[in-house]
Design a protein around this motif. Sequence first.
Motif, PDB file in Angstrom:
ATOM      1  N   SER A 156       0.833  -1.196   0.000  1.00 38.48           N
ATOM      2  CA  SER A 156       0.000   0.000   0.000  1.00 38.48           C
ATOM      3  C   SER A 156       0.866   1.243   0.000  1.00 38.48           C
ATOM      4  O   SER A 156       1.963   1.257   0.572  1.00 38.48           O
ATOM      5  N   HIS A 157       0.370   2.288  -0.646  1.00 40.23           N
ATOM      6  CA  HIS A 157       1.069   3.578  -0.658  1.00 40.23           C
ATOM      7  C   HIS A 157       0.383   4.585   0.262  1.00 40.23           C
ATOM      8  O   HIS A 157       0.775   5.754   0.302  1.00 40.23           O
ATOM      9  N   ALA A 158      -0.632   4.141   1.022  1.00 39.46           N
ATOM     10  CA  ALA A 158      -1.348   5.022   1.950  1.00 39.46           C
ATOM     11  C   ALA A 158      -0.903   4.722   3.376  1.00 39.46           C
ATOM     12  O   ALA A 158      -0.780   3.549   3.761  1.00 39.46           O
ATOM     13  N   HIS A 159      -0.682   5.762   4.162  1.00 41.02           N
ATOM     14  CA  HIS A 159      -0.133   5.576   5.504  1.00 41.02           C
ATOM     15  C   HIS A 159      -0.958   4.613   6.356  1.00 41.02           C
ATOM     16  O   HIS A 159      -0.413   3.689   6.971  1.00 41.02           O
ATOM     17  N   GLY A 160      -2.273   4.841   6.417  1.00 42.50           N
ATOM     18  CA  GLY A 160      -3.104   4.044   7.317  1.00 42.50           C
ATOM     19  C   GLY A 160      -3.028   2.564   7.033  1.00 42.50           C
ATOM     20  O   GLY A 160      -2.740   1.758   7.932  1.00 42.50           O
ATOM     21  N   SER A 161      -3.271   2.166   5.801  1.00 45.71           N
ATOM     22  CA  SER A 161      -3.260   0.747   5.458  1.00 45.71           C
ATOM     23  C   SER A 161      -1.854   0.176   5.467  1.00 45.71           C
ATOM     24  O   SER A 161      -1.646  -0.993   5.829  1.00 45.71           O
ATOM     25  N   ALA A 162      -0.845   0.971   5.085  1.00 42.35           N
ATOM     26  CA  ALA A 162       0.528   0.473   5.091  1.00 42.35           C
ATOM     27  C   ALA A 162       1.033   0.237   6.517  1.00 42.35           C
ATOM     28  O   ALA A 162       1.765  -0.721   6.780  1.00 42.35           O
ATOM     29  N   LEU A 163       0.648   1.107   7.445  1.00 39.33           N
ATOM     30  CA  LEU A 163       1.018   0.900   8.848  1.00 39.33           C
ATOM     31  C   LEU A 163       0.365  -0.355   9.401  1.00 39.33           C
ATOM     32  O   LEU A 163       1.014  -1.161  10.086  1.00 39.33           O
ATOM     33  N   ALA A 165      -0.559  -2.905   7.694  1.00 30.29           N
ATOM     34  CA  ALA A 165       0.109  -4.041   7.051  1.00 30.29           C
ATOM     35  C   ALA A 165       1.457  -4.331   7.694  1.00 30.29           C
ATOM     36  O   ALA A 165       1.807  -5.499   7.931  1.00 30.29           O
ATOM     37  N   MET A 166       2.236  -3.291   7.975  1.00 29.98           N
ATOM     38  CA  MET A 166       3.541  -3.506   8.587  1.00 29.98           C
ATOM     39  C   MET A 166       3.405  -4.146   9.963  1.00 29.98           C
ATOM     40  O   MET A 166       4.257  -4.922  10.398  1.00 29.98           O
ATOM     41  N   ASN A 167       2.309  -3.852  10.641  1.00 25.97           N
ATOM     42  CA  ASN A 167       2.107  -4.397  11.979  1.00 25.97           C
ATOM     43  C   ASN A 167       1.369  -5.732  11.998  1.00 25.97           C
ATOM     44  O   ASN A 167       1.591  -6.552  12.900  1.00 25.97           O
ATOM     45  N   THR A 168       0.487  -5.966  11.043  1.00 29.24           N
ATOM     46  CA  THR A 168      -0.374  -7.154  11.108  1.00 29.24           C
ATOM     47  C   THR A 168      -0.229  -8.091   9.912  1.00 29.24           C
ATOM     48  O   THR A 168      -0.795  -9.183   9.927  1.00 29.24           O
ATOM     49  N   GLY A 169       0.478  -7.666   8.865  1.00 29.11           N
ATOM     50  CA  GLY A 169       0.652  -8.498   7.692  1.00 29.11           C
ATOM     51  C   GLY A 169      -0.374  -8.276   6.609  1.00 29.11           C
ATOM     52  O   GLY A 169      -0.218  -8.762   5.494  1.00 29.11           O
ATOM     53  N   LYS A 170      -1.446  -7.553   6.901  1.00 25.31           N
ATOM     54  CA  LYS A 170      -2.504  -7.290   5.939  1.00 25.31           C
ATOM     55  C   LYS A 170      -2.884  -5.814   5.982  1.00 25.31           C
ATOM     56  O   LYS A 170      -2.786  -5.165   7.023  1.00 25.31           O
ATOM     57  N   THR A 171      -3.368  -5.307   4.855  1.00 26.65           N
ATOM     58  CA  THR A 171      -3.825  -3.919   4.824  1.00 26.65           C
ATOM     59  C   THR A 171      -5.202  -3.759   5.442  1.00 26.65           C
ATOM     60  O   THR A 171      -5.659  -2.635   5.661  1.00 26.65           O
ATOM     61  N   LEU A 172      -5.883  -4.868   5.726  1.00 27.45           N
ATOM     62  CA  LEU A 172      -7.233  -4.825   6.278  1.00 27.45           C
ATOM     63  C   LEU A 172      -7.194  -4.814   7.802  1.00 27.45           C
ATOM     64  O   LEU A 172      -6.407  -5.531   8.431  1.00 27.45           O
ATOM     65  N   ILE A 173      -8.055  -4.030   8.397  1.00 27.43           N
ATOM     66  CA  ILE A 173      -8.145  -3.939   9.857  1.00 27.43           C
ATOM     67  C   ILE A 173      -8.822  -5.184  10.422  1.00 27.43           C
ATOM     68  O   ILE A 173      -9.734  -5.740   9.821  1.00 27.43           O
ATOM     69  N   GLY A 174      -8.358  -5.625  11.582  1.00 25.81           N
ATOM     70  CA  GLY A 174      -9.013  -6.732  12.273  1.00 25.81           C
ATOM     71  C   GLY A 174      -8.149  -7.949  12.487  1.00 25.81           C
ATOM     72  O   GLY A 174      -8.633  -8.981  12.960  1.00 25.81           O
ATOM     73  N   GLU A 391       6.574   2.505   7.449  1.00 30.08           N
ATOM     74  CA  GLU A 391       5.580   1.707   6.736  1.00 30.08           C
ATOM     75  C   GLU A 391       5.886   1.568   5.250  1.00 30.08           C
ATOM     76  O   GLU A 391       5.390   0.670   4.580  1.00 30.08           O
ATOM     77  N   PHE A 392       6.682   2.477   4.681  1.00 30.14           N
ATOM     78  CA  PHE A 392       7.194   2.381   3.316  1.00 30.14           C
ATOM     79  C   PHE A 392       8.323   3.387   3.193  1.00 30.14           C
ATOM     80  O   PHE A 392       8.839   3.870   4.205  1.00 30.14           O
ATOM     81  N   GLY A 393       8.765   3.675   1.973  1.00 30.67           N
ATOM     82  CA  GLY A 393       9.843   4.633   1.781  1.00 30.67           C
ATOM     83  C   GLY A 393       9.358   5.873   1.058  1.00 30.67           C
ATOM     84  O   GLY A 393       8.176   6.218   1.111  1.00 30.67           O
ATOM     85  N   ARG A 394      10.297   6.540   0.364  1.00 28.10           N
ATOM     86  CA  ARG A 394       9.949   7.762  -0.347  1.00 28.10           C
ATOM     87  C   ARG A 394      10.592   7.750  -1.729  1.00 28.10           C
ATOM     88  O   ARG A 394      11.575   7.065  -1.981  1.00 28.10           O
ATOM     89  N   MET A 395       9.995   8.524  -2.631  1.00 30.72           N
ATOM     90  CA  MET A 395      10.430   8.546  -4.020  1.00 30.72           C
ATOM     91  C   MET A 395      11.810   9.206  -4.160  1.00 30.72           C
ATOM     92  O   MET A 395      12.166  10.104  -3.384  1.00 30.72           O
ATOM     93  N   PRO A 396      12.569   8.780  -5.166  1.00 26.15           N
ATOM     94  CA  PRO A 396      13.886   9.398  -5.377  1.00 26.15           C
ATOM     95  C   PRO A 396      13.808  10.739  -6.103  1.00 26.15           C
ATOM     96  O   PRO A 396      14.825  11.390  -6.292  1.00 26.15           O
TER      97      PRO A 396
END
Length: 487
Positions: A156-163, A165-174, A391-396
Amino acid sequence: MMNQRRFPCGNSRREFVWEMGAGFAGLALTSLLSKDGFFAQQAIAEEPPQSLNPTAPKEPQLKPRAKACIFLMMNGAPSQVDTFDYKPELEKYAGKQLPADKKFINSGGRKMGYLTPAWRKFRPGGESGLLVSDYFPEVRKHADKLCVLNSCHTDSHAHGSALVAMNTGKTLIGRPSLGSWCVYGLGTENESLPGYVVMLDKRGGPISGQPNWSSGFMPATYAGTLFRPVGDPILDLKGPKHISPAAQREQLDLLASINQRHLDARPGGQELAARINSYELAYRMQTATPDAVDLTQETEQTLKMYGIGEKPTDEYGRNCLIARRLVERGVRFIQLYSGGGHLEETWDAHESIEKNHGRHAGEVDQPIAALLTDLEQRGLLDETLVVWGGEFGRMPFSEGKNAPGRNHNPYGFSMWLAGGGVKGGTTYGETDEFGFEAVQNKVHLHDLHATILQMMGLDHERLTYFHQGRDESLTDVGGHVIHDILV
């Protein structure tokens, strides 16, 4: 024909009966047997022994390299090409556009600029010569302890879902978080403190909030417990002043006795067992938690090393020192957030890399270096895994013409590990010549999670929890352990 399948967590005989029939016939049978008390009295052999302490220490599935994990979460996403992934080609092609064959999603439809070199110089650190930028001069001194993963990518490129995912393995809550899986699989060595502790930035939590440390479909006892670095570490933990500790103890004993009788008559009540344990844990924590965060027990030299009492390092320094004290006391998983709220209050450097990363790195560089020093001096680093990343990186390339900020990049970014059986002074994987996308030895977040679990003594394929008809896992039938980075 009845399916004789046995459920690994023993948490639902309803699913067992459902497999005896199909459709409405199965529902009818379930209803009739429920009225007859079948679920409270039958098939008891399938249930695991009931425990009043679901977080009691458990034998690891594998030989562990680490007993505890400290996850340093840089909320908002640091720039890999400005911190740990040196790309000299960015200087050569500065001012040019990213090649057209590099396909990506322009997060938020923001302005696009030109390839932009690192905002601060990279210099070699330690005997390994590992290149680290001037945003982290103190961490650079520990280069020989670091294993930098330069080929991370996520979904994911969106903070909420990427965070999430980084914590739970999935972009979905729950779903349960990484810390929850660790405590579920290993328990904790201190029954007077939570097995999983989270400390947020004073500016706020991540924008996706509590799901980042949730236990998901597991019992709530495996969820992260929020600690505050100053004042009462946990709000409303202290009992009423008019009730003495002895009276409180008698109340809890009576409540535990009533709940235990209820549990004995109804095997499978894991939520009730978790609730009983939570009452007991809260009682024990009234004494243990204030002691764990009492930094007056530390020497002036230690406080100074962490930057406590000084700006801008005081807050994160306190959190890092508390993390070390929690590891000493047997807490299994600790997560420390840097950056809170949204945009520039986090590492989300849309406006200016130099201004944003200069501010946030200045807050955490000295405390993180002190944590690594402290753990090593106390003989704890070999059994403590330290993880750093966002949660991800940034563009060059810049966000607009001649602009100093960078947009979101889920295609390639850097994280690092230290301690706990990691090969220090090394890098693993590569991004392309611009630092845009992972191209060699790619590390998906499932690979990262599988490796962390492996180092903690857990097999990511065998560590499962039965939920809604399937054996759930953190890596969800994906992920590979990165054996090349392990000692």
